[in-house]
Design a protein around this motif. Structure first.
Motif, PDB file in Angstrom:
ATOM      1  N   LEU A   5       4.766  32.603 -86.511  1.00 47.73           N
ATOM      2  CA  LEU A   5       6.160  32.967 -86.299  1.00 47.73           C
ATOM      3  C   LEU A   5       6.414  33.377 -84.842  1.00 47.73           C
ATOM      4  O   LEU A   5       7.456  33.052 -84.266  1.00 47.73           O
ATOM      5  N   LEU A   6       5.440  34.087 -84.256  1.00 46.70           N
ATOM      6  CA  LEU A   6       5.582  34.460 -82.849  1.00 46.70           C
ATOM      7  C   LEU A   6       5.593  33.226 -81.945  1.00 46.70           C
ATOM      8  O   LEU A   6       6.368  33.147 -80.983  1.00 46.70           O
ATOM      9  N   ILE A 295      16.874  29.755 -89.582  1.00 53.22           N
ATOM     10  CA  ILE A 295      16.581  28.979 -90.787  1.00 53.22           C
ATOM     11  C   ILE A 295      15.222  28.296 -90.671  1.00 53.22           C
ATOM     12  O   ILE A 295      14.438  28.259 -91.630  1.00 53.22           O
ATOM     13  N   ASN A 296      14.887  27.772 -89.492  1.00 52.70           N
ATOM     14  CA  ASN A 296      13.577  27.152 -89.304  1.00 52.70           C
ATOM     15  C   ASN A 296      12.448  28.163 -89.449  1.00 52.70           C
ATOM     16  O   ASN A 296      11.373  27.836 -89.975  1.00 52.70           O
ATOM     17  N   MET A 297      12.656  29.380 -89.002  1.00 45.09           N
ATOM     18  CA  MET A 297      11.634  30.412 -89.171  1.00 45.09           C
ATOM     19  C   MET A 297      11.458  30.775 -90.641  1.00 45.09           C
ATOM     20  O   MET A 297      10.334  31.008 -91.106  1.00 45.09           O
ATOM     21  N   ILE A 298      12.547  30.807 -91.387  1.00 43.19           N
ATOM     22  CA  ILE A 298      12.447  31.062 -92.831  1.00 43.19           C
ATOM     23  C   ILE A 298      11.687  29.931 -93.520  1.00 43.19           C
ATOM     24  O   ILE A 298      10.853  30.165 -94.410  1.00 43.19           O
ATOM     25  N   VAL A 299      11.944  28.696 -93.093  1.00 44.65           N
ATOM     26  CA  VAL A 299      11.210  27.547 -93.655  1.00 44.65           C
ATOM     27  C   VAL A 299       9.721  27.664 -93.361  1.00 44.65           C
ATOM     28  O   VAL A 299       8.880  27.389 -94.226  1.00 44.65           O
ATOM     29  N   ASP A 300       9.355  28.105 -92.159  1.00 40.73           N
ATOM     30  CA  ASP A 300       7.946  28.295 -91.816  1.00 40.73           C
ATOM     31  C   ASP A 300       7.292  29.335 -92.720  1.00 40.73           C
ATOM     32  O   ASP A 300       6.138  29.177 -93.146  1.00 40.73           O
ATOM     33  N   MET A 301       8.004  30.420 -93.014  1.00 39.84           N
ATOM     34  CA  MET A 301       7.460  31.441 -93.910  1.00 39.84           C
ATOM     35  C   MET A 301       7.274  30.903 -95.325  1.00 39.84           C
ATOM     36  O   MET A 301       6.292  31.217 -96.006  1.00 39.84           O
ATOM     37  N   LEU A 302       8.218  30.071 -95.777  1.00 43.35           N
ATOM     38  CA  LEU A 302       8.082  29.469 -97.102  1.00 43.35           C
ATOM     39  C   LEU A 302       6.906  28.500 -97.143  1.00 43.35           C
ATOM     40  O   LEU A 302       6.239  28.378 -98.173  1.00 43.35           O
ATOM     41  N   TYR A 303       6.632  27.799 -96.039  1.00 42.79           N
ATOM     42  CA  TYR A 303       5.447  26.952 -95.973  1.00 42.79           C
ATOM     43  C   TYR A 303       4.191  27.765 -96.258  1.00 42.79           C
ATOM     44  O   TYR A 303       3.316  27.346 -97.020  1.00 42.79           O
ATOM     45  N   ALA A 304       4.094  28.930 -95.619  1.00 39.09           N
ATOM     46  CA  ALA A 304       2.904  29.765 -95.784  1.00 39.09           C
ATOM     47  C   ALA A 304       2.773  30.278 -97.214  1.00 39.09           C
ATOM     48  O   ALA A 304       1.664  30.456 -97.722  1.00 39.09           O
ATOM     49  N   VAL A 305       3.906  30.519 -97.885  1.00 40.60           N
ATOM     50  CA  VAL A 305       3.855  30.977 -99.269  1.00 40.60           C
ATOM     51  C   VAL A 305       3.416  29.847-100.191  1.00 40.60           C
ATOM     52  O   VAL A 305       2.596  30.038-101.104  1.00 40.60           O
ATOM     53  N   LEU A 306       3.943  28.655 -99.975  1.00 37.27           N
ATOM     54  CA  LEU A 306       3.617  27.520-100.848  1.00 37.27           C
ATOM     55  C   LEU A 306       2.227  26.969-100.593  1.00 37.27           C
ATOM     56  O   LEU A 306       1.548  26.532-101.527  1.00 37.27           O
ATOM     57  N   PRO A 308      -1.186  28.170 -98.549  1.00 35.44           N
ATOM     58  CA  PRO A 308      -1.892  29.155 -97.705  1.00 35.44           C
ATOM     59  C   PRO A 308      -2.550  28.550 -96.472  1.00 35.44           C
ATOM     60  O   PRO A 308      -2.797  29.247 -95.493  1.00 35.44           O
ATOM     61  N   ARG A 309      -2.840  27.259 -96.502  1.00 35.96           N
ATOM     62  CA  ARG A 309      -3.463  26.633 -95.339  1.00 35.96           C
ATOM     63  C   ARG A 309      -2.530  26.640 -94.125  1.00 35.96           C
ATOM     64  O   ARG A 309      -2.974  26.579 -92.985  1.00 35.96           O
ATOM     65  N   ALA A 310      -1.215  26.719 -94.395  1.00 36.80           N
ATOM     66  CA  ALA A 310      -0.262  26.734 -93.295  1.00 36.80           C
ATOM     67  C   ALA A 310      -0.340  28.036 -92.494  1.00 36.80           C
ATOM     68  O   ALA A 310       0.099  28.068 -91.343  1.00 36.80           O
ATOM     69  N   GLN A 311      -0.895  29.092 -93.068  1.00 35.70           N
ATOM     70  CA  GLN A 311      -1.015  30.361 -92.352  1.00 35.70           C
ATOM     71  C   GLN A 311      -2.022  30.254 -91.209  1.00 35.70           C
ATOM     72  O   GLN A 311      -1.985  31.041 -90.276  1.00 35.70           O
ATOM     73  N   LYS A 312      -2.943  29.320 -91.297  1.00 31.36           N
ATOM     74  CA  LYS A 312      -3.963  29.179 -90.288  1.00 31.36           C
ATOM     75  C   LYS A 312      -3.519  28.339 -89.102  1.00 31.36           C
ATOM     76  O   LYS A 312      -4.204  28.268 -88.104  1.00 31.36           O
ATOM     77  N   SER A 313      -2.396  27.649 -89.239  1.00 31.96           N
ATOM     78  CA  SER A 313      -1.929  26.769 -88.175  1.00 31.96           C
ATOM     79  C   SER A 313      -1.014  27.488 -87.212  1.00 31.96           C
ATOM     80  O   SER A 313      -0.531  28.546 -87.488  1.00 31.96           O
TER      81      SER A 313
END
Length: 313
Positions: A5-6, A295-306, A308-313
């Motif tokens: 997110l940063l 809205i794009n930042m919210i979509v990124d957070m939803l990616y991480a929820v759906l 978990p591999r997205a949290q590492k990217s």
């Protein structure tokens, strides 16, 4: 996820700078003289020249852009040339109704679209699948003004169930809910079709994967296989589509707001452009850009929820 997110926030800074520069230059290319608008049609050339000097319009384009950027850093978006109110107050009064309309449209259209798409994927090739796809194509093909006028005539004029002009109040009041029903239905109906089609194609793709076959081989119920193992992985492209469509609803619901005389940000932007209210038009462009970034930042957070591999990217 915080690091992602940063990084997205840092990448958004050049985007905002580009939006400020492009919006400033675009407004400068628009016909009309802000000084003449402020002075009025009967003002003498001397008065117009004096106002141009006071507004800094006699300076070079680079100097005007620098002055505008300096005011933005201080949170000063200027004053409306028409109402003489601050642009911040005008935008604050318009953004809340637009967000309410967006939420009221998404809160029923997204679950319905995902449910229809999932059912169509599970019943692939059946009559149910064909009916859902036909409704989805109809929802995508019909223009928003046609849907809005039909609902206005049927629910507002013929049955007289709901009022359809203006905003009755905040969304949490009964009058506000009654006034927002028909606009929210109009916007939501054009939103259901794309979500249903994307969900269907994504679920069909996931159902062919190995982990779904393994879940079925373990003897899990089909409902659990669909909801837990298939739908969750299939929602990532759907979330992307929802983010794009939500950005459209934030700034592109101009037709709906105009038809129903709804005091939103889209209607405000069109009115500012038509009346050559340049400070207000620049403010709406900036707010809409910020809305897309959020809205794009919210979509990124939803990616991480759906996933978990997205949290590492």
């Amino acid at each position: 996820m915080i690091n992602a997110l940063l990084n997205r926030l840092l990448l958004s800074i050049p985007v905002l700078i580009g939006v400020v520069i492009f919006g400033f230059l675009l407004i400068k290319l628009a016909p009309g003289d802000p000084a003449q608008i402020m002075a009025g049609p009967t003002a003498t050339p001397e008065i117009v020249a004096q106002i141009r000097e006071e507004m800094g319009l006699d300076r070079s384009l680079i100097a005007q852009l620098g002055a505008y950027a300096g005011r933005l850093v201080q949170g000063d978006l200027g004053r409306s040339l028409i109402s003489n109110k601050t642009v911040v107050s005008e935008l604050g009064a318009a953004i809340v109704p637009t967000v309410e309309l967006m939420v009221a449209s998404l809160i029923w259209a997204v679950p319905l679209g995902i449910g229809m798409g999932t059912l169509a994927a599970v019943k692939r090739g059946s009559v149910i699948d064909r009916i859902i796809m036909a409704l989805s194509v109809a929802g995508v093909s019909l223009p928003i003004f046609f849907i809005a006028l039909v609902l206005m005539q049927f629910l507002g004029v013929t049955l007289q169930w709901f009022p359809f002009m203006g905003r009755g109040g905040p969304l949490w009041t009964l009058d506000g809910l009654r006034h927002i029903v028909i606009p929210a239905l109009s916007l939501g109906l054009i939103f259901v079709g794309p979500v249903a089609r994307m969900t269907r194609s994504s679920v069909l793709e996931v159902l062919r994967l190995d982990h779904v076959r393994t879940a079925r081989a373990k003897g899990l119920r089909e409902t659990r296989v669909i909801l837990r193992h298939a739908l969750r992985n299939a929602l990532i492209p759907v979330v992307t589509l929802i983010g794009l469509q939500a950005g459209y609803l934030l700034g592109g619901a101009v037709v709906t707001e105009t038809i129903f005389s709804y005091p939103g940000i889209g209607r405000l932007a069109v009115g500012a452009i038509l009346s050559s209210d340049f400070p207000l038009a620049q403010g709406t462009i900036l707010v809409l850009a910020l809305g897309f970034i959020v809205i794009n930042m919210i979509v990124d957070m939803l990616y991480a929820v759906l996933d978990p591999r997205a949290q590492k990217s």
